[in-house]
Design a protein around this motif. Structure first.
Motif, PDB file in Angstrom:
ATOM      1  N   ALA A 232     -10.166  24.832  24.224  1.00 52.71           N
ATOM      2  CA  ALA A 232      -9.594  24.345  25.711  1.00 52.71           C
ATOM      3  C   ALA A 232      -8.339  23.550  25.577  1.00 52.71           C
ATOM      4  N   ALA A 233      -7.292  23.815  26.371  1.00 55.49           N
ATOM      5  CA  ALA A 233      -6.154  23.291  26.533  1.00 55.49           C
ATOM      6  C   ALA A 233      -6.271  21.838  26.499  1.00 55.49           C
ATOM      7  N   ASP A 234      -7.266  21.207  27.412  1.00 56.29           N
ATOM      8  CA  ASP A 234      -7.386  19.844  27.556  1.00 56.29           C
ATOM      9  C   ASP A 234      -8.307  18.968  26.759  1.00 56.29           C
ATOM     10  N   THR A 235      -8.360  19.708  25.653  1.00 51.69           N
ATOM     11  CA  THR A 235      -9.385  18.825  24.526  1.00 51.69           C
ATOM     12  C   THR A 235      -8.444  17.617  24.085  1.00 51.69           C
ATOM     13  N   PRO A 236      -9.162  16.621  24.023  1.00 53.70           N
ATOM     14  CA  PRO A 236      -8.186  15.475  23.526  1.00 53.70           C
ATOM     15  C   PRO A 236      -8.530  15.762  21.833  1.00 53.70           C
ATOM     16  N   CYS A 237      -7.270  16.111  21.179  1.00 55.19           N
ATOM     17  CA  CYS A 237      -6.864  16.276  19.939  1.00 55.19           C
ATOM     18  C   CYS A 237      -6.009  15.706  18.980  1.00 55.19           C
ATOM     19  N   VAL A 238      -6.146  15.720  17.561  1.00 55.89           N
ATOM     20  CA  VAL A 238      -5.162  15.396  16.752  1.00 55.89           C
ATOM     21  C   VAL A 238      -4.831  16.403  15.894  1.00 55.89           C
ATOM     22  N   TYR A 239      -3.426  16.740  15.693  1.00 59.27           N
ATOM     23  CA  TYR A 239      -3.107  17.849  14.781  1.00 59.27           C
ATOM     24  C   TYR A 239      -2.637  17.343  13.510  1.00 59.27           C
ATOM     25  N   LEU A 240      -3.340  17.888  12.387  1.00 60.08           N
ATOM     26  CA  LEU A 240      -3.089  17.673  11.035  1.00 60.08           C
ATOM     27  C   LEU A 240      -2.247  18.875  10.664  1.00 60.08           C
ATOM     28  N   ASP A 241      -0.990  18.626  10.368  1.00 61.32           N
ATOM     29  CA  ASP A 241      -0.083  19.872   9.856  1.00 61.32           C
ATOM     30  C   ASP A 241       0.008  19.928   8.638  1.00 61.32           C
ATOM     31  N   PHE A 242      -0.741  20.698   7.811  1.00 60.13           N
ATOM     32  CA  PHE A 242      -0.652  20.939   6.410  1.00 60.13           C
ATOM     33  C   PHE A 242       0.183  22.172   6.000  1.00 60.13           C
ATOM     34  N   ALA A 243       0.573  22.926   7.176  1.00 55.79           N
ATOM     35  CA  ALA A 243       1.365  23.887   6.976  1.00 55.79           C
ATOM     36  C   ALA A 243       2.791  23.975   6.954  1.00 55.79           C
ATOM     37  N   GLY A 244       3.124  23.151   7.969  1.00 57.00           N
ATOM     38  CA  GLY A 244       4.811  22.947   8.221  1.00 57.00           C
ATOM     39  C   GLY A 244       5.257  24.287   8.876  1.00 57.00           C
ATOM     40  N   ASN A 245       4.448  24.943   9.478  1.00 59.65           N
ATOM     41  CA  ASN A 245       5.087  25.931  10.309  1.00 59.65           C
ATOM     42  C   ASN A 245       5.245  25.680  11.518  1.00 59.65           C
ATOM     43  N   GLY A 246       6.553  25.635  11.870  1.00 55.49           N
ATOM     44  CA  GLY A 246       7.493  25.048  13.069  1.00 55.49           C
ATOM     45  C   GLY A 246       7.021  25.806  14.453  1.00 55.49           C
ATOM     46  N   ASP A 247       6.873  27.268  14.128  1.00 56.14           N
ATOM     47  CA  ASP A 247       6.235  27.995  15.243  1.00 56.14           C
ATOM     48  C   ASP A 247       4.997  27.367  15.788  1.00 56.14           C
TER      49      ASP A 247
END
Length: 362
Positions: A232-247
């Motif tokens: 769901a788009a309104d999910t309170p979340c944290v993004y942990l970016d291990f990929a470094g994929n800009g897109d």
């Protein structure tokens, strides 16, 4: 004797070369080591991708501004010493060049290890300058050095990410999105997070790695990169970016209206690296593990921090090396051709996530 080193072009990581240089005599206070076993993981690709920004190239300068030496974690033995406190035959764990030998200048020597005091490393972060004597290392277990080389530096980063998030009450989020979920640092983080209450751990990965990620059992849910609409788009979340994929980062920032924190950790998707400017939501912030180490040393003291890490490390390696259902099998190879081939495969993002690769250059 000579030292042979793998070098990569800094602005074109797929270009490599080997350089062999005759060993110079040691000066007083120096030691020469034989690098006997080291790991190659997606973490090393991050070192290369972030080489200038994070000064990873500075640890083992190539002597040519256009070419760099990627640091690796592993084990070496002292083969020559002009330091009274570090004898020939001493075995060390630490941060080495992709080479068969390395020269260090030990300082602040104690029963646990020492720091490399080479002048060019004086301004670099202390965590990477530490070398540990395996004879007195609480993490070390004879017969498991390949697992240690592969997982130890990654898991300690994972442990610190989990601790950082808990220390910040997960920024008020209930869901954690981990990209490159099949990577060892990501699933080490998921292993730790799975022991926390009240958080939902979502692994984001390619379609080809979904089955592997699901088999680990540490993700609440595994979602393909093209399936973000399952959350769901309104999910309170944290993004942990291990990929470094800009897109992918942009998709995350544009989709999730309750994104509370965006944490940049790795760069396994080198081909997709992009800047972070102009994104909606929180500004992506680079996670620097040594900063959390420093904080916890102040909060708890180094002995207590070490105790907690060792306890968690032992639990993690028991799980990853479970003979009945291992998360990782080890493949050890020797020689320049094997290392170069593995590096190219990893750079292209085509490595098998269930296999850990270690190397010896002799």
């Amino acid at each position: 004797m000579s030292t042979t080193t793998l070098q990569v072009r800094k602005n074109q990581l797929a270009q490599t070369r080997w350089q062999s240089v005759e060993d110079a005599p040691l000066t007083e206070g120096q030691i020469r080591t034989e690098v006997e076993l080291f790991a190659l993981t997606a973490n090393n690709i991050t070192y290369a991708a972030m080489g200038d920004a994070m000064r990873y190239w500075d640890f083992y300068p190539s002597g040519d501004a256009d070419w760099g030496v990627i640091p690796v974690w592993g084990f070496a033995t002292v083969i020559e010493s002009r330091h009274a406190e570090v004898p020939v035959g001493e075995r060390l764990y630490g941060y080495w060049p992709t080479a068969n030998r390395a020269v260090l200048q030990p300082a602040r020597v104690n029963p646990l290890g020492f720091a490399d005091a080479a002048p060019h490393r004086a301004e670099l972060h202390a965590v990477y300058n530490q070398y540990i004597r395996t004879a007195n290392d609480a993490f070390h277990r004879a017969g498991t050095e390949s697992v240690q080389a592969l997982l130890r530096p990654l898991f300690l980063t994972s442990w610190l990410i989990d601790d950082f998030l808990d220390d910040n009450a997960f920024f008020g989020a209930t869901t954690l999105l981990l990209s490159s979920a099949s990577s060892k640092t990501a699933y080490g983080t998921a292993f730790q997070l799975a022991q926390r209450k009240g958080v939902n751990i979502v692994g984001l990965t390619s379609d080809g790695n979904k089955a592997f990620c699901e088999s680990l059992g540490c993700y609440s849910k595994v979602v393909g990169y093209g399936e973000l609409d399952q959350i769901a788009a309104d999910t309170p979340c944290v993004y942990l970016d291990f990929a470094g994929n800009g897109d992918l980062r942009r998709q995350i920032h544009e989709r999730f209206t309750e994104l509370r924190y965006s944490c940049a950790i790795g760069a396994t998707h080198v081909e997709s690296l992009r800047g972070a400017k102009g994104l909606p939501g929180p500004t992506p912030t680079m996670f620097f593990a040594p900063a959390q180490v420093k904080k916890r040393n102040q909060d708890w003291g180094a002995p207590e921090l070490g105790r907690r890490m060792v306890e968690s490390w032992q639990a993690f390696t028991v799980r990853t090396s479970d003979p009945a259902k291992p998360w990782m099998t080890v493949e050890h190879q020797s020689g320049q051709a094997a290392l170069e081939a593995a590096y190219m495969q990893m750079l292209a993002g085509k490595s098998n996530p269930a296999v850990g690769q270690t190397f010896t250059l002799r």
